[in-house]
Design an enzyme around this catalytic site. Structure first.
Site, PDB file in Angstrom:
ATOM      1  CD  GLU A 236      -3.045  -1.127   0.718  1.00 50.13           C
ATOM      2  OE1 GLU A 236      -3.326  -0.092   0.080  1.00 50.13           O
ATOM      3  OE2 GLU A 236      -3.767  -2.126   0.757  1.00 50.13           O
ATOM      4  CB  CYS A 270      -1.865   7.166   1.242  1.00 52.84           C
ATOM      5  SG  CYS A 270      -3.161   6.303   2.127  1.00 52.84           S
TER       6      CYS A 270
HETATM    7  P1  NAP Z   1       8.370   5.060   4.567  1.00 56.26           P
HETATM    8  O1  NAP Z   1       9.568   5.864   4.802  1.00 56.26           O
HETATM    9  O2  NAP Z   1       8.316   4.157   3.409  1.00 56.26           O
HETATM   10  O3  NAP Z   1       8.103   4.253   5.932  1.00 56.26           O
HETATM   11  C1  NAP Z   1       7.026   3.367   6.076  1.00 56.26           C
HETATM   12  C2  NAP Z   1       7.469   2.181   6.910  1.00 56.26           C
HETATM   13  O4  NAP Z   1       8.450   1.440   6.183  1.00 56.26           O
HETATM   14  C3  NAP Z   1       8.150   2.566   8.208  1.00 56.26           C
HETATM   15  O5  NAP Z   1       7.845   1.592   9.186  1.00 56.26           O
HETATM   16  C4  NAP Z   1       9.624   2.518   7.849  1.00 56.26           C
HETATM   17  O6  NAP Z   1      10.457   2.311   8.966  1.00 56.26           O
HETATM   18  C5  NAP Z   1       9.670   1.346   6.924  1.00 56.26           C
HETATM   19  N1  NAP Z   1      10.757   1.359   5.970  1.00 56.26           N
HETATM   20  C6  NAP Z   1      11.422   2.414   5.471  1.00 56.26           C
HETATM   21  N2  NAP Z   1      12.323   2.015   4.550  1.00 56.26           N
HETATM   22  C7  NAP Z   1      12.207   0.669   4.458  1.00 56.26           C
HETATM   23  C8  NAP Z   1      12.848  -0.329   3.672  1.00 56.26           C
HETATM   24  N3  NAP Z   1      13.787  -0.028   2.790  1.00 56.26           N
HETATM   25  N4  NAP Z   1      12.470  -1.610   3.834  1.00 56.26           N
HETATM   26  C9  NAP Z   1      11.509  -1.928   4.706  1.00 56.26           C
HETATM   27  N5  NAP Z   1      10.868  -1.031   5.484  1.00 56.26           N
HETATM   28  C10 NAP Z   1      11.208   0.259   5.348  1.00 56.26           C
HETATM   29  O7  NAP Z   1       7.064   5.946   4.451  1.00 56.26           O
HETATM   30  P2  NAP Z   1       6.836   7.413   4.944  1.00 56.26           P
HETATM   31  O8  NAP Z   1       7.431   8.292   3.931  1.00 56.26           O
HETATM   32  O9  NAP Z   1       7.209   7.608   6.340  1.00 56.26           O
HETATM   33  O10 NAP Z   1       5.224   7.410   4.881  1.00 56.26           O
HETATM   34  C11 NAP Z   1       4.516   8.096   3.986  1.00 56.26           C
HETATM   35  C12 NAP Z   1       4.269   7.318   2.701  1.00 56.26           C
HETATM   36  O11 NAP Z   1       3.396   6.246   2.963  1.00 56.26           O
HETATM   37  C13 NAP Z   1       3.583   8.176   1.678  1.00 56.26           C
HETATM   38  O12 NAP Z   1       4.068   7.905   0.400  1.00 56.26           O
HETATM   39  C14 NAP Z   1       2.134   7.736   1.782  1.00 56.26           C
HETATM   40  O13 NAP Z   1       1.357   8.013   0.655  1.00 56.26           O
HETATM   41  C15 NAP Z   1       2.308   6.287   2.046  1.00 56.26           C
HETATM   42  N6  NAP Z   1       1.109   5.710   2.650  1.00 56.26           N
HETATM   43  C16 NAP Z   1       0.365   4.845   1.910  1.00 56.26           C
HETATM   44  C17 NAP Z   1      -0.801   4.329   2.438  1.00 56.26           C
HETATM   45  C18 NAP Z   1      -1.652   3.373   1.652  1.00 56.26           C
HETATM   46  O14 NAP Z   1      -2.504   2.736   2.235  1.00 56.26           O
HETATM   47  N7  NAP Z   1      -1.473   3.238   0.359  1.00 56.26           N
HETATM   48  C19 NAP Z   1      -1.207   4.704   3.725  1.00 56.26           C
HETATM   49  C20 NAP Z   1      -0.429   5.587   4.427  1.00 56.26           C
HETATM   50  C21 NAP Z   1       0.739   6.087   3.890  1.00 56.26           C
HETATM   51  P3  NAP Z   1      11.250   3.529   9.657  1.00 56.26           P
HETATM   52  O15 NAP Z   1      10.228   4.462  10.176  1.00 56.26           O
HETATM   53  O16 NAP Z   1      12.028   2.862  10.717  1.00 56.26           O
HETATM   54  O17 NAP Z   1      12.085   4.122   8.566  1.00 56.26           O
END
Ligand code: NAP
Length: 468
Positions: A236, A270
């Site tokens: 997601e 999102c």
């Molecule tokens: P992110 O950096 O990708 O982090 C999300 C989660 O993934 C965190 O628990 C993070 O851990 C972990 N993570 C980061 N890098 C990783 C990797 N290489 N491998 C595995 N896990 C990893 O996301 P964000 O930028 O904080 O969040 C916002 C994004 O999420 C936006 O793009 C938003 O649109 C999207 N989102 C999508 C949905 C949906 O349902 N489609 C819902 C909500 C948000 P750490 O915090 O420890 O880095």
């Protein structure tokens, strides 16, 4: 989990309204992680055989605890990622509804499905697969977990959860809620590990399925690792939802819905209306009405009930969004309103309106995860649909119009996982959630969601005298 004075751990609560570090948590040791995986795996051996009624009781208990503690849990969201307290309380209530919904409907969703066959009889049996690894973002600290946990635990799987590093108290309290609700050890366990550790977890043979909600970059490396180990995955990811205003729309209602919808969770949703697409003849009126709303938005303490716009989730997030706005302007966009930091401590920025964003620029193609309303003017409906689809993302979207049949016809042409008519993309316990294109694959919630991590096993019964 022990709470320590500052170390080098990135797992910590930093209040975005003050930018002060509140609490820091140790990264779990290898031994601790091993213990958690072994417990989750062991618990699965029993949980998969536990009758639906007992699984449902656990989920109802979780729901009841969340409802009782909604004010406190809502405050924790505010403390860790800055959202308005009322939004946090609403989120926790929604989670309680979701837990109740899957407790009430899970058995029916997972009932054997008879199949037509020429010989004998056949049916699908839906069987849990084992320990699931769920990786979740901070923007809805309880809802993101719930969407993943409620259907999957009802299905008989167990779960280990790696939450975002900036919401550790929400992560820890969720595990405690499961324990208080009567969950056997290992059904749902929190992992305090950095993102970099996740690939190692995916490779563990006890983990049978993996899901990530987060950014496109994290999703791509996560799915690659899952593919390497032949693990079922769902993603997601980000979105850049279009909000298409048709010629017959009630303009005032459309402006209000889009402008205020964009400020929900300080724009960090999102499925926020990130690209507003209006016909050229009403664009000026739309923008001036949106501006009038933003000029009167009260920015402030997210615990104050009169506040309408909270801080962003972190100082880094505020700097990044401001940078995106500045780049947009450098690349030719017009800054109609806002675009600056607010003169107070914390990760605050003004509600912002951009227009005149051109194809080929960063703002045209990137997701902006903050309170920035981007308004595009188009000559007709066909151009509106083409623009709505001119993005790598395919998560949600909105069509606004009074002629429902026409709005539905336009919705069918928008290439996303969800389109809402006369509403910003929303959430309900019974509806599926998920995207297409670079917004990911798979669904959470509903019949589709609860079937993602079960083995749809064919059982065919033939009589000994069957011809083949
Ligand atoms: P992110 O950096 O990708 O982090 C999300 C989660 O993934 C965190 O628990 C993070 O851990 C972990 N993570 C980061 N890098 C990783 C990797 N290489 N491998 C595995 N896990 C990893 O996301 P964000 O930028 O904080 O969040 C916002 C994004 O999420 C936006 O793009 C938003 O649109 C999207 N989102 C999508 C949905 C949906 O349902 N489609 C819902 C909500 C948000 P750490 O915090 O420890 O880095």
């Amino acid at each position: 989990m022990s709470v320590k004075t500052p170390t080098t751990s990135s797992i910590k609560t930093v209040n975005p309204a003050t930018n002060q570090v509140e609490k820091q948590f140790d990264v779990m040791s290898e031994e601790h992680i091993e213990h958690i995986l072994a417990s989750a795996h062991g618990a699965f051996q029993q949980w998969k055989k536990t009758p639906f009624g007992r699984r449902a009781t656990l989920l109802h208990n979780v729901a009841a605890i969340m409802r009782d503690r909604r004010d406190e849990l809502g405050k924790l969201c505010t403390l860790e990622m800055g959202k308005l307290h009322a939004e946090g309380v609403g989120e926790v209530q929604l989670c309680a509804d979701i837990f109740d919904y899957y407790a009430d409907h899970g058995e029916q969703f997972l009932a054997d499905k008879p199949l037509e066959t020429a010989i004998g009889s056949a049916f699908l049996s839906y069987q849990p697969i084992g320990v699931l690894l769920s990786v979740q973002p901070w923007n809805f600290p309880f809802y993101q977990i719930t969407r993943s946990a409620a259907p999957n635990i009802m299905a008989g799987n167990t779960m280990v959860l790696k939450h975002a590093s900036n919401v550790p108290q929400c992560a820890a309290i969720m595990e405690q809620i499961f324990i208080d609700a009567g969950a056997p050890i290992g059904i749902y366990t929190n992992l305090f590990v950095p993102g970099a550790k996740v690939s190692q977890l995916i490779g563990d043979t006890r983990i049978k399925g993996v899901s990530l909600t987060g950014s496109e970059a994290a999703g791509a490396s996560f799915a690659a690792e899952a593919g390497k180990h032949v693990k079922k995955s769902t993603l997601e990811l980000g979105g850049s939802d279009a909000f298409v205003v048709l010629a017959d729309a009630d303009l005032d209602l459309a402006v209000k819905t889009a402008a205020l919808g964009r400020l929900w969770n300080a724009g960090q949703v999102c499925v926020s209306p990130k690209r507003i697409i209006v016909l050229a003849e009403v664009a000026e009126a739309f923008i001036s009405k949106a501006r009038a709303i933003y000029e009167n938005i009260r920015i402030g303490d997210p615990l104050d009930p009169s506040t309408q716009l909270a801080p962003l989730s972190s100082e880094k997030a505020a700097q990044e969004i401001i940078q995106q706005v500045e780049t947009a302007v450098k690349q030719g966009a017009k800054l109609v309103y806002g675009g600056h930091r607010v003169d107070r401590p914390g990760a605050y920025m003004e509600p912002t309106i951009l227009t005149g964003i051109k194809p080929g620029t960063a703002a045209y193609s990137e997701e902006i995860f903050g309170p920035v309303l981007c308004v595009y003017a188009v000559k007709d409906e066909a151009e509106a649909i083409a623009l709505a689809n001119d993005t790598v993302f395919g998560l949600g979207g909105t069509v606004f119009g009074t002629d429902t049949a026409k709005a539905v016809a336009v919705a069918r042409q928008i290439d996303t996982g969800m389109v809402y008519i006369n509403h910003t993309t929303g959430i309900a316990a019974e509806l599926p959630f998920g995207g297409t294109k670079n917004s990911g694959y798979g669904r959470e919630q509903s019949l589709a969601g609860i079937h993602e991590f079960v083995n749809e096993k064919l059982i065919r019964i033939t009589t000994p005298d069957a011809p083949y």
